[in-house]
Design a protein around this motif. Structure first.
Motif, PDB file in Angstrom:
ATOM      1  N   CYS A  99       0.969  -1.091   0.155  1.00 26.19           N
ATOM      2  CA  CYS A  99       0.109   0.164  -0.160  1.00 26.19           C
ATOM      3  C   CYS A  99       0.865   1.313  -0.219  1.00 26.19           C
ATOM      4  O   CYS A  99       2.103   0.936   0.259  1.00 26.19           O
ATOM      5  CB  CYS A  99      -0.935   0.063   1.142  1.00 26.19           C
ATOM      6  N   PRO A 100       0.285   2.523  -0.288  1.00 27.05           N
ATOM      7  CA  PRO A 100       0.864   3.690  -0.399  1.00 27.05           C
ATOM      8  C   PRO A 100       1.228   4.295   0.974  1.00 27.05           C
ATOM      9  O   PRO A 100       1.765   5.287   1.243  1.00 27.05           O
ATOM     10  CB  PRO A 100       0.090   4.476  -1.191  1.00 27.05           C
ATOM     11  N   PHE A 101       0.684   3.737   2.095  1.00 26.66           N
ATOM     12  CA  PHE A 101       0.537   4.588   3.339  1.00 26.66           C
ATOM     13  C   PHE A 101       1.877   4.152   4.113  1.00 26.66           C
ATOM     14  O   PHE A 101       2.263   2.765   4.327  1.00 26.66           O
ATOM     15  CB  PHE A 101      -0.935   4.034   4.253  1.00 26.66           C
ATOM     16  N   GLY A 102       2.666   5.124   4.488  1.00 25.83           N
ATOM     17  CA  GLY A 102       3.828   4.938   5.427  1.00 25.83           C
ATOM     18  C   GLY A 102       5.112   4.555   4.636  1.00 25.83           C
ATOM     19  O   GLY A 102       5.841   3.878   5.168  1.00 25.83           O
ATOM     20  N   ILE A 103       4.941   4.561   3.366  1.00 28.40           N
ATOM     21  CA  ILE A 103       6.070   4.096   2.452  1.00 28.40           C
ATOM     22  C   ILE A 103       7.365   5.279   2.497  1.00 28.40           C
ATOM     23  O   ILE A 103       6.809   6.365   2.607  1.00 28.40           O
ATOM     24  CB  ILE A 103       5.671   3.579   0.865  1.00 28.40           C
ATOM     25  N   ASP A 104       8.372   4.820   1.913  1.00 34.42           N
ATOM     26  CA  ASP A 104       9.475   5.804   1.832  1.00 34.42           C
ATOM     27  C   ASP A 104       9.277   7.017   0.979  1.00 34.42           C
ATOM     28  O   ASP A 104       8.504   6.678  -0.076  1.00 34.42           O
ATOM     29  CB  ASP A 104      10.596   5.143   1.245  1.00 34.42           C
ATOM     30  N   LYS A 105       9.407   8.252   1.364  1.00 35.47           N
ATOM     31  CA  LYS A 105       8.845   9.284   0.453  1.00 35.47           C
ATOM     32  C   LYS A 105       9.702   9.373  -0.978  1.00 35.47           C
ATOM     33  O   LYS A 105       9.425  10.247  -1.730  1.00 35.47           O
ATOM     34  CB  LYS A 105       9.477  10.341   1.076  1.00 35.47           C
ATOM     35  N   SER A 106      11.027   8.591  -1.046  1.00 41.80           N
ATOM     36  CA  SER A 106      11.387   8.491  -2.273  1.00 41.80           C
ATOM     37  C   SER A 106      10.961   7.750  -3.412  1.00 41.80           C
ATOM     38  O   SER A 106      11.253   7.741  -4.537  1.00 41.80           O
ATOM     39  CB  SER A 106      13.035   7.941  -2.231  1.00 41.80           C
ATOM     40  N   ILE A 107       9.788   6.938  -2.865  1.00 45.51           N
ATOM     41  CA  ILE A 107       9.287   6.296  -4.104  1.00 45.51           C
ATOM     42  C   ILE A 107       7.897   7.139  -4.436  1.00 45.51           C
ATOM     43  O   ILE A 107       6.861   7.472  -3.906  1.00 45.51           O
ATOM     44  CB  ILE A 107       8.651   4.852  -3.423  1.00 45.51           C
ATOM     45  N   ASP A 108       7.814   7.381  -5.719  1.00 48.09           N
ATOM     46  CA  ASP A 108       6.785   8.212  -6.345  1.00 48.09           C
ATOM     47  C   ASP A 108       5.672   7.340  -6.482  1.00 48.09           C
ATOM     48  O   ASP A 108       5.556   6.023  -6.937  1.00 48.09           O
ATOM     49  CB  ASP A 108       7.279   8.717  -7.968  1.00 48.09           C
TER      50      ASP A 108
END
Length: 153
Positions: A99-108
């Motif tokens: 999921c996109p929640f809480g992932i590294d900010k470097s991942i677009d």
């Protein structure tokens, strides 16, 4: 549920549902059956690796396939799907909970327009037994405003 996901959901004011039985939302088919919805309403999150760029996550309608041709045109290079090990190492999530929640900010994070046709969408929350109900506009406002057309017609 993962603490970083819980924190992200709380920060974004996103309600979610957890199911007691593991695996109920592991696949698009499982999630659609569990909620009695169309497969297209399940928002799948797929990690990809463009050859010349950092990893990216595509959120797309569960009934659509990601187009290699469209990815190549969008990223300007060959792009492959991340394997399970890379996905886990980069996101902390295993298949069925990516999921996109809480992932590294470097991942677009890219939001595919294939989801526009539904009023309600359901997106994984870091496990194979949790989902958040969102609208397309909420996904654009709270997760990523980058709209793309990367699915096959």
């Amino acid at each position: 549920m993962n603490e970083k996901v819980l924190n992200a959901l709380k920060e974004l004011n996103i309600d979610y549902q957890e199911f007691e039985e593991a695996g109920l939302t592991k696949t698009v088919d499982n999630a659609a059956k569990t909620l009695n919805i169309e497969k297209g309403q399940v928002a799948k999150s797929i990690l990809v690796k463009p050859a010349k760029k950092n990893f990216a996550m595509i959120i797309a309608s569960g009934d659509k396939k990601i187009s290699s041709k469209k990815m190549r045109a969008y990223f300007g290079c060959k792009t492959s799907f991340a394997n399970a090990e890379d996905t886990y190492n980069l996101t902390g999530f295993t298949f069925g909970g990516v999921c996109p929640f809480g992932i590294d900010k470097s991942i677009d994070v890219l939001v595919d327009k294939s989801m526009q046709r539904f009023d309600a969408l359901y997106i994984a929350c870091g496990s194979d037994s949790s989902l958040a109900k969102m609208t397309y506009d909420e996904i654009l406002q709270k997760i990523s405003s980058t709209e793309v057309d990367l699915t096959e017609d």
